[in-house]
Design a protein around this motif. Structure first.
Motif, PDB file in Angstrom:
ATOM      1  N   VAL A  86      51.981 -52.145 169.489  1.00  0.00           N
ATOM      2  CA  VAL A  86      53.039 -51.151 169.681  1.00  0.00           C
ATOM      3  C   VAL A  86      52.454 -49.763 169.484  1.00  0.00           C
ATOM      4  O   VAL A  86      52.079 -49.380 168.363  1.00  0.00           O
ATOM      5  N   GLY A  87      52.353 -49.000 170.565  1.00  0.00           N
ATOM      6  CA  GLY A  87      51.699 -47.699 170.490  1.00  0.00           C
ATOM      7  C   GLY A  87      52.508 -46.596 171.127  1.00  0.00           C
ATOM      8  O   GLY A  87      53.303 -46.830 172.042  1.00  0.00           O
ATOM      9  N   LEU A 141      50.770 -54.837 165.487  1.00  0.00           N
ATOM     10  CA  LEU A 141      49.771 -53.789 165.276  1.00  0.00           C
ATOM     11  C   LEU A 141      50.340 -52.519 165.885  1.00  0.00           C
ATOM     12  O   LEU A 141      50.774 -52.525 167.043  1.00  0.00           O
ATOM     13  N   THR A 142      50.340 -51.429 165.125  1.00  0.00           N
ATOM     14  CA  THR A 142      50.968 -50.222 165.644  1.00  0.00           C
ATOM     15  C   THR A 142      50.170 -48.978 165.313  1.00  0.00           C
ATOM     16  O   THR A 142      49.504 -48.895 164.273  1.00  0.00           O
ATOM     17  N   CYS A 143      50.209 -48.008 166.226  1.00  0.00           N
ATOM     18  CA  CYS A 143      49.578 -46.710 166.016  1.00  0.00           C
ATOM     19  C   CYS A 143      50.307 -45.683 166.865  1.00  0.00           C
ATOM     20  O   CYS A 143      50.672 -45.953 168.014  1.00  0.00           O
ATOM     21  N   GLN A 145      50.682 -54.113 160.786  1.00  0.00           N
ATOM     22  CA  GLN A 145      49.552 -53.300 160.361  1.00  0.00           C
ATOM     23  C   GLN A 145      49.665 -51.941 161.061  1.00  0.00           C
ATOM     24  O   GLN A 145      49.819 -51.885 162.279  1.00  0.00           O
ATOM     25  N   CYS A 146      49.567 -50.867 160.270  1.00  0.00           N
ATOM     26  CA  CYS A 146      49.741 -49.513 160.788  1.00  0.00           C
ATOM     27  C   CYS A 146      48.417 -48.755 160.756  1.00  0.00           C
ATOM     28  O   CYS A 146      47.796 -48.637 159.691  1.00  0.00           O
ATOM     29  N   CYS A 147      48.014 -48.255 161.900  1.00  0.00           N
ATOM     30  CA  CYS A 147      46.820 -47.411 161.988  1.00  0.00           C
ATOM     31  C   CYS A 147      47.284 -45.973 161.856  1.00  0.00           C
ATOM     32  O   CYS A 147      47.846 -45.404 162.786  1.00  0.00           O
ATOM     33  N   MET A 148      47.075 -45.391 160.677  1.00  0.00           N
ATOM     34  CA  MET A 148      47.652 -44.098 160.350  1.00  0.00           C
ATOM     35  C   MET A 148      46.883 -42.944 160.990  1.00  0.00           C
ATOM     36  O   MET A 148      45.645 -42.958 161.063  1.00  0.00           O
ATOM     37  N   PHE A 192      46.551 -49.837 157.415  1.00  0.00           N
ATOM     38  CA  PHE A 192      47.181 -50.333 156.193  1.00  0.00           C
ATOM     39  C   PHE A 192      48.264 -51.335 156.573  1.00  0.00           C
ATOM     40  O   PHE A 192      48.905 -51.201 157.621  1.00  0.00           O
ATOM     41  N   ALA A 193      48.492 -52.317 155.711  1.00  0.00           N
ATOM     42  CA  ALA A 193      49.643 -53.201 155.895  1.00  0.00           C
ATOM     43  C   ALA A 193      50.910 -52.379 155.715  1.00  0.00           C
ATOM     44  O   ALA A 193      51.022 -51.578 154.774  1.00  0.00           O
TER      45      ALA A 193
END
Length: 281
Positions: free
Chosen positions: A130-131, A206-208, A229-232, A264-265
Motif C-alpha cells: 500500500v503506497g 507493507l506500506t510507505c 509494516q510501515c516504511c517511515m 517499523f511494525a
C-alpha cells in the motif's frame, strides 16, 4: 598536484569486502535519467555493492557536488537492474533534488548505502503493498524481492495525486495492481475494495507514503486484525544515526528512523490522536 579526495567504487568495495563491512562513501556512475511525471524523475546508478545488497525498504544517501551543502539527501531504492545497477525515483522539491535531476548518463555522484533496516519478507504470505506518491518506490523493490517466490501472492494498492507514474513499473512485478487518484478516492478506498478477497490468516500489509496515509493504513490494519509494516519517511541529517534528527515515538521509546528503521511494525509506533482520521493521498 591535488590529492584524490574520492576512491573509486571498485576499490572501496574491495577494501570493504576484505574487512567484512559495508563500503563507505564512494563515487558511482549515473547510467540513466528520465522524467516520469512533472518533477518526478527516474535515475539509475551503477554500483555493484548496492545491486548485491539492497533490501526492500533500505535507502541510500546521495551527496551534492556543492561543497557548501553538507547534508546528503536520502532516497529509497526502487529496483535492482541488470548490469549491477540500482534505480531510484524521486521528486524535485528543492535545490538538492534539482541538482540530482540535472545529472546525465556518464556523470558521477557520491553515495553511501544501503542504509537502514528494510521490510521483513521472510514469511510465505499474501502481501498487500500500500503506497502513496513518492512512497511507492520502496514497495516496488519489495515486489521485486517477492516476485516468483513459492507461497507468495502480491497485491499493490497505489494512491496518487493525479498521474499514475509508477503503475507501469510496479504492474509486471505483482499479481494484482489497483491504483487511484485524488479525484476518485484514496488508498483506504482501495483497501475497502479488496477487503473481501483478503485471507486474514496469511495477509501482511507493507506500506510507505505520507505520514497521514500510513497513519490511516495502520488504523485500518488494526481494525481488520492484519499485521502491517510501515516504511517511515523523515527529514534526515546524517542518515546513519549520529545527528538524531529523525526520531520517531515507539512503544520502545524514541528511535531513529535512519538507523532503527526506516521500517517499523505498525503496532510498535505511537501515532498521534488523529490516527483514525482519513487524511490520505
Amino acid at each position: 598536484m591535488k590529492p584524490n579526495l574520492f576512491i573509486s567504487t571498485s576499490r572501496v568495495e574491495d577494501q570493504a569486502r576484505q574487512a567484512g563491512r559495508m563500503p563507505g562513501r564512494r563515487t558511482a556512475q549515473v547510467t540513466g535519467m528520465e522524467p516520469l511525471d512533472r518533477q518526478v524523475w527516474r535515475m539509475t546508478i551503477s554500483d555493484p555493492y548496492l545491486a548485491a545488497h539492497a533490501p526492500a525498504g533500505a535507502f541510500i544517501n546521495l551527496y551534492s557536488a556543492d561543497r557548501m551543502t553538507m547534508m546528503p539527501r536520502p532516497f529509497g531504492i526502487s529496483r535492482v537492474l541488470e548490469g549491477e545497477q540500482i534505480e531510484i525515483i524521486f521528486a524535485v522539491v528543492g535545490q538538492g533534488t534539482y541538482e540530482f535531476s540535472r545529472l546525465q548518463p556518464g556523470m558521477a555522484v557520491d553515495l553511501l548505502g544501503p542504509l537502514g533496516h528494510g521490510f521483513d519478507l521472510e514469511k510465505p504470505a499474501d502481501y498487500l503493498l500500500v503506497g502513496g506518491g513518492l512512497g511507492v518506490p520502496p514497495l516496488i523493490r519489495a515486489a521485486q524481492c517477492l516476485q516468483g517466490r513459492s507461497g507468495v501472492c502480491t497485491t499493490a494498492l497505489l494512491g496518487y495525486r493525479d498521474h499514475r507514474f509508477a503503475d507501469a513499473i510496479m504492474g509486471p512485478l505483482t499479481d494484482r495492481l489497483e491504483s487511484i487518484d485524488n479525484a476518485s478516492g484514496d488508498v483506504i478506498t482501495l483497501l475497502d475494495r479488496v477487503r473481501g478477497d483478503i485471507d486474514p490468516g496469511r495477509t501482511i500489509i507493507l506500506t510507505c507514503g505520507p505520514l497521514p496515509m500510513m497513519r490511516a493504513v495502520a488504523a485500518w490494519a488494526r481494525k481488520t486484525g492484519l499485521p502491517a509494516q510501515c516504511c517511515m519517511e523523515s527529514r534526515m541529517g546524517c542518515g546513519y544515526g549520529t545527528c538524531v534528527a529523525c526520531v520517531v515515538d515507539t512503544v520502545d521509546g524514541r528511535l531513529k528512523v535512519c538507523k532503527d528503521g526506516p521500517v517499523f511494525a505498525a503496532d510498535r509506533l505511537i501515532w498521534d490522536a488523529g490516527e483514525d482520521k482519513k487524511e490520505t493521498r
